[in-house]
Design an enzyme around this catalytic site. Structure first.
Site, PDB file in Angstrom:
ATOM      1  CG  ASN A  62      -1.789   1.318   1.275  1.00  0.00           C
ATOM      2  OD1 ASN A  62      -2.041   2.088   0.440  1.00  0.00           O
ATOM      3  ND2 ASN A  62      -2.429   1.557   2.367  1.00  0.00           N
ATOM      4  CD1 TRP A  63       3.895   1.412  -2.808  1.00  0.00           C
ATOM      5  CD2 TRP A  63       3.483   2.236  -4.617  1.00  0.00           C
ATOM      6  NE1 TRP A  63       4.712   0.699  -3.744  1.00  0.00           N
ATOM      7  CE2 TRP A  63       4.556   1.134  -4.771  1.00  0.00           C
ATOM      8  CE3 TRP A  63       3.143   2.745  -5.800  1.00  0.00           C
ATOM      9  CZ2 TRP A  63       5.080   0.851  -5.993  1.00  0.00           C
ATOM     10  CZ3 TRP A  63       4.070   2.403  -7.112  1.00  0.00           C
ATOM     11  CH2 TRP A  63       4.700   1.477  -7.219  1.00  0.00           C
TER      12      TRP A  63
ATOM     13  CG  HIS B 109      -5.604   2.235   5.608  1.00  0.00           C
ATOM     14  ND1 HIS B 109      -4.912   3.299   6.693  1.00  0.00           N
ATOM     15  CD2 HIS B 109      -4.709   1.287   5.445  1.00  0.00           C
ATOM     16  CE1 HIS B 109      -3.858   2.637   6.981  1.00  0.00           C
ATOM     17  NE2 HIS B 109      -3.635   1.868   6.149  1.00  0.00           N
TER      18      HIS B 109
ATOM     19  CD  GLU C 236      -2.536   5.515   6.786  1.00  0.00           C
ATOM     20  OE1 GLU C 236      -2.549   5.668   5.450  1.00  0.00           O
ATOM     21  OE2 GLU C 236      -1.391   5.064   7.421  1.00  0.00           O
TER      22      GLU C 236
ATOM     23  CD  GLU D 135      -3.440  -2.062   7.534  1.00  0.00           C
ATOM     24  OE1 GLU D 135      -2.518  -2.416   6.904  1.00  0.00           O
ATOM     25  OE2 GLU D 135      -3.837  -1.013   7.494  1.00  0.00           O
TER      26      GLU D 135
ATOM     27  N   GLY E 284       3.402   2.088  10.748  1.00  0.00           N
ATOM     28  CA  GLY E 284       4.373   2.924  10.706  1.00  0.00           C
ATOM     29  C   GLY E 284       4.992   3.341  11.795  1.00  0.00           C
TER      30      GLY E 284
ATOM     31  CB  SER F  48       5.848  -2.639  11.677  1.00  0.00           C
ATOM     32  OG  SER F  48       5.476  -1.112  11.884  1.00  0.00           O
TER      33      SER F  48
ATOM     34  N   GLY G 286       2.894  -1.225   4.251  1.00  0.00           N
ATOM     35  CA  GLY G 286       3.084   0.223   3.584  1.00  0.00           C
ATOM     36  C   GLY G 286       4.641   0.549   3.501  1.00  0.00           C
ATOM     37  N   GLY G 287       5.319   0.938   4.422  1.00  0.00           N
ATOM     38  CA  GLY G 287       6.753   1.369   4.430  1.00  0.00           C
ATOM     39  C   GLY G 287       7.629   0.595   3.600  1.00  0.00           C
TER      40      GLY G 287
END
Ligand SMILES: O=C[C@H](O)COP(=O)(O)O
Length: 251
Positions: free
Chosen positions: A9-10, A95, A97, A167, A173, A213, A234-235
């Protein structure tokens, strides 16, 4: 038998040129899609580049969000109908966010899930508790409630084909991964809740990812758990080598 699904997931990273470059570097090194399904979810403005660059490869394309209407006077929104026409396969919804920063409700997420199916896409439905909820010992109740609300009105056939991403917000993150046991415990709870809402067969079919993570160093341990079928990353999905290590975790 559930095919593992590892999705990057960018978030709000990458432009079309970087997207094309990234895909060029990974496209011939992805696992067979019946072994592990490799997915990249990119910002809407990069999807065209992602689709073109990944043509003929084992990469599936996901959007990071969409609206629940197909068209109309909804300035700034992304149509699920157009995502389908473009060649997108999955769309992430719910999500944390989006829930936190854009105030998306469980009801919005349910409407989006229906819009996604109506247009022949598949949702990746995110759920997960805050640290406060976990510390209060209410995480299972909270996540099961999110799942119930997200799936309301969906058929067992639809639920069998979708993906759920657990999640925990406190692990996103932060570098702080849930232990593989904590992740497994919640993914098992989610599967059991689907068995109760639908039936055993539906629960056995649904793929459940863990996100928070995930990185090359912990992906194997997470994926060894019986109820974890994938990762939403993500990262660690933003670097070519790291993404390749994740999707090729079985090697
Ligand atoms: O969608 C991905 C998650 O928010 C996890 O992000 P992260 O891997 O950077 O912790």
């Amino acid at each position: 038998m559930r095919t593992p699904i590892i999705a990057g997931n960018w978030k709000l990273h990458m432009n079309p040129a970087q997207t094309a470059e990234f895909v060029k570097s990974v496209k011939d090194k992805l696992p067979e899609s019946n072994k592990v399904e490799s997915v990249i979810a990119a910002p809407a403005v990069d999807l065209d580049a992602l689709i073109k660059a990944s043509e003929g490869s084992n990469l599936s394309v996901a959007a990071e969000n969409c609206y629940f209407e197909d068209e109309g006077a909804f300035t700034g929104e992304t149509s699920p109908k157009v995502l389908k026409e473009m060649g997108v396969k999955y769309c992430i919804i719910g999500h944390s966010e989006r829930r936190d920063y854009f105030h998306e409700t469980d009801e919005d997420i349910n409407k989006k899930a229906k819009a996604i199916f109506r247009n022949g896409l598949l949702p990746i439905i995110c759920c997960g508790e805050s640290l406060e909820t976990r510390e209060a010992g209410k995480e299972e109740e909270f996540v099961v409630d999110q799942i119930k609300k997200a799936l309301a009105g969906l058929t067992s056939e639809q639920v069998s084909s979708l993906v759920i991403a657990y999640e925990p917000i406190w692990a996103i993150g932060t570098g702080k991964t849930a232990t593989s046991d904590q992740a497994e415990e919640m993914c098992k709870t989610i599967r059991e809740s689907i068995a109760k809402l639908y039936d055993e067969e539906t629960a056995e079919n649904v793929r459940i990812q863990y996100g928070g993570s995930v990185k090359p160093a912990n992906v194997k341990e997470l994926m060894a758990k019986p109820n974890i079928d994938g990762g939403l990353v993500g990262g660690a999905s933003l670097e070519v080598e790291s993404f390749l290590s994740l999707v090729n975790y079985q090697d």
